[in-house]
Motif scaffolding. Structure first.
Motif, short mmCIF file in Angstrom:
data_model
loop_
_atom_site.label_atom_id
_atom_site.label_comp_id
_atom_site.label_asym_id
_atom_site.label_seq_id
_atom_site.Cartn_x
_atom_site.Cartn_y
_atom_site.Cartn_z
N GLN A 92 -9.16 10.98 -5.19
CA GLN A 92 -9.06 10.86 -3.72
C GLN A 92 -7.64 10.45 -3.33
O GLN A 92 -6.96 9.74 -4.08
N ARG A 93 -7.23 10.89 -2.14
CA ARG A 93 -5.90 10.50 -1.62
C ARG A 93 -6.09 9.87 -0.24
O ARG A 93 -6.87 10.37 0.57
N TYR A 94 -5.36 8.80 0.02
CA TYR A 94 -5.50 8.08 1.29
C TYR A 94 -4.18 8.11 2.06
O TYR A 94 -3.10 8.06 1.48
N ASP A 95 -4.31 8.15 3.40
CA ASP A 95 -3.10 8.13 4.26
C ASP A 95 -2.56 6.71 4.36
O ASP A 95 -1.38 6.51 4.62
N LEU A 96 -3.47 5.75 4.19
CA LEU A 96 -3.05 4.34 4.30
C LEU A 96 -3.90 3.51 3.32
O LEU A 96 -5.13 3.59 3.35
N ILE A 97 -3.21 2.74 2.49
CA ILE A 97 -3.90 1.77 1.64
C ILE A 97 -3.46 0.39 2.12
O ILE A 97 -2.26 0.12 2.25
N PHE A 98 -4.43 -0.45 2.42
CA PHE A 98 -4.12 -1.85 2.76
C PHE A 98 -4.68 -2.68 1.62
O PHE A 98 -5.89 -2.68 1.37
N ASP A 99 -3.80 -3.36 0.91
CA ASP A 99 -4.25 -4.08 -0.28
C ASP A 99 -4.25 -5.58 -0.03
O ASP A 99 -3.19 -6.22 0.04
N ALA A 113 -2.67 7.24 -5.52
CA ALA A 113 -3.81 7.28 -4.58
C ALA A 113 -3.37 7.59 -3.14
O ALA A 113 -4.20 7.64 -2.25
N LEU A 114 -2.06 7.79 -2.93
CA LEU A 114 -1.58 8.05 -1.57
C LEU A 114 -1.39 9.55 -1.32
O LEU A 114 -0.96 10.28 -2.21
N SER A 115 -1.66 9.98 -0.08
CA SER A 115 -1.35 11.35 0.32
C SER A 115 0.18 11.47 0.40
O SER A 115 0.88 10.45 0.41
N PRO A 116 0.71 12.70 0.50
CA PRO A 116 2.18 12.85 0.46
C PRO A 116 2.93 11.98 1.47
O PRO A 116 3.98 11.45 1.16
N GLU A 117 2.37 11.80 2.66
CA GLU A 117 3.05 10.97 3.67
C GLU A 117 2.44 9.57 3.75
O GLU A 117 2.70 8.83 4.70
N GLY A 118 1.59 9.23 2.79
CA GLY A 118 0.82 7.99 2.87
C GLY A 118 1.67 6.73 2.74
O GLY A 118 2.78 6.74 2.21
N LYS A 134 -3.14 5.30 12.22
CA LYS A 134 -3.37 6.28 13.30
C LYS A 134 -4.79 6.80 13.23
O LYS A 134 -5.36 6.91 12.14
N PRO A 135 -5.37 7.14 14.41
CA PRO A 135 -6.74 7.67 14.41
C PRO A 135 -6.86 8.88 13.50
O PRO A 135 -5.93 9.66 13.37
N GLY A 136 -8.02 8.99 12.88
CA GLY A 136 -8.29 10.16 12.03
C GLY A 136 -7.82 10.02 10.60
O GLY A 136 -8.16 10.84 9.74
N GLN A 137 -7.04 8.97 10.32
CA GLN A 137 -6.54 8.81 8.95
C GLN A 137 -7.64 8.37 7.99
O GLN A 137 -8.64 7.78 8.39
N LYS A 138 -7.39 8.66 6.70
CA LYS A 138 -8.25 8.11 5.65
C LYS A 138 -7.59 6.82 5.17
O LYS A 138 -6.46 6.84 4.69
#
Ligand SMILES: NC(=O)c1ccc[n+]([C@@H]2O[C@H](COP(=O)([O-])OP(=O)(O)OC[C@H]3O[C@@H](n4cnc5c(N)ncnc54)[C@H](OP(=O)(O)O)[C@@H]3O)[C@@H](O)[C@H]2O)c1
Length: 323
Positions: free
Chosen positions: A210-217, A230-235, A148-152
């Motif tokens: 750092q915490r990310y909303d989405l990690i693509f590995d 490394a994920l945010s609570p809803e990541g 989603k737009p605005g995510q880290k």
């Protein structure tokens, strides 16, 4: 026609350039004279039958489909009788399904729903670099990752075939992108739009706070607890590749709701048109590392297997650029 053929599983030594029969298009297929192709991890997984599960797809003891090469760009040479979307002479690009590879050849037949008109300003090499890697990035980020737009967003393996598309596609969604790669690729990953880069030889992205909303590995070398840290609570973490079977099974069994494998990327017209639009708008520019000729496909695969390609490895197929 000439094609790269393998009749037993093994190293790139099993790949041979041979004279084989030119295919004829079925009713819904176009015959494409191939000008360029590109190599993907799928080629060496199938060639080596690694992991072993690949044998369930393509023959237990020896390959059923003896050709490799998913991504193609070229010119339509003939059309099947029910084809409505293309005519002879059209310049097209697309990706063959994993059970019908055949792009490392002078001609291939492709279902008309799996090819699209080549973006006019792109070279055949650039167009052939895109499909499977871009499908993987798009489907991983959008479908598994719910981008989603605005995510880290963090892309692990940002310098590779899939990663270079993932960085640019994630940016096209209006996200803040961090790319993880080695020292020599930091500038390149910045140049394709990453807002931040992390050199994995110096810093661990799961240990820097750092915490990310989405990690693509696109590497798949981390444990589930690394991702969770490394994920945010809803990541969400979408894993596209894996470096060992134990990593794969760990993600499958312990990933829970937040960490999971993406489905195997699949070519389809809708996504191919999205990719074409991104290419045409210049929002995504394929990064090409090296180009090899058709007879050099074994060397191309050997290079890809080393695991440090910078963007895509393409194959230039000799042609006279005439219909
Ligand atoms: N799920 C699917 O449908 C699907 C589809 C296509 C591909 N895949 C998988 O996705 C993975 C990536 O494919 P690809 O085509 O991008 O492969 P690739 O082009 O061979 O990837 C090479 C890249 O990986 C980077 N890399 C290696 N070790 C790294 C590390 N420890 N940390 C961060 N980056 C590292 C390298 O960067 P440096 O040189 O900087 O180290 C290099 O740029 C493969 O495992 C493939 O099987 C899955």
């Amino acid at each position: 026609m000439k094609a790269i053929v393998y009749t037993e599983y093994g190293s790139p030594d099993v790949l041979q350039l041979k004279e084989v029969e030119r295919p004829s298009p079925r009713d819904n297929e176009v015959l494409v004279k191939i000008y360029a192709a590109s190599a993907n991890a799928a080629d060496w997984h199938l060639m080596r039958a690694e992991p072993f599960l690949a044998r369930l797809e393509n023959g237990l003891l020896k390959p059923k489909n003896t050709k490799l090469g998913a991504d193609i760009a070229g010119r339509v040479e003939a059309i099947g009788r029910n084809v409505t979307q293309f005519q002879t002479g059209d310049e097209v690009f697309g990706s063959m399904p994993l059970n019908e590879l055949g792009g490392f050849a002078e001609y291939v037949c492709a279902h008309e729903d799996l090819v699209a008109l080549k973006p006019a300003k792109m070279t055949f090499e650039q167009a052939a670099a895109a499909p499977l890697a871009a499908f993987t990035a798009l489907q991983g980020l959008r479908d598994k990752g719910q981008i989603k737009p605005g995510q880290k967003v963090l892309i692990n393996g940002a310098a590779g075939g899939v990663g270079t598309f993932a960085v640019q596609i994630a940016k096209s969604y209006g996200t803040e992108v961090t790319g993880v790669c080695s020292t020599r690729n930091l500038d390149m990953v910045r140049s394709i739009g990453a807002d931040h880069v992390i050199d994995y030889t110096k810093e661990d992205f799961t240990e820097n706070g750092q915490r990310y909303d989405l990690i693509f590995d696109a590497v798949g070398n981390r444990s589930v607890s690394d991702y969770q840290r490394a994920l945010s609570p809803e990541g969400i973490c979408a894993v596209a590749g894996f470096t060992s079977l134990s990593r794969l099974f760990q993600v499958m069994l312990l990933g829970g709701k937040k960490v999971g494998l993406m489905e195997t990327a699949k070519g389809n017209k809708k996504d191919l048109l999205i990719i074409r639009e991104l290419l045409e708008a210049g929002k995504v520019v394929p990064v090409i590392d090296r180009a090899y000729s058709l007879s050099e496909v074994p060397a191309a695969i050997r290079y890809l297997e080393e695991g440090h390609a910078r963007g895509k490895v393409v194959i230039t197929v000799e042609h006279n650029n005439k219909p």
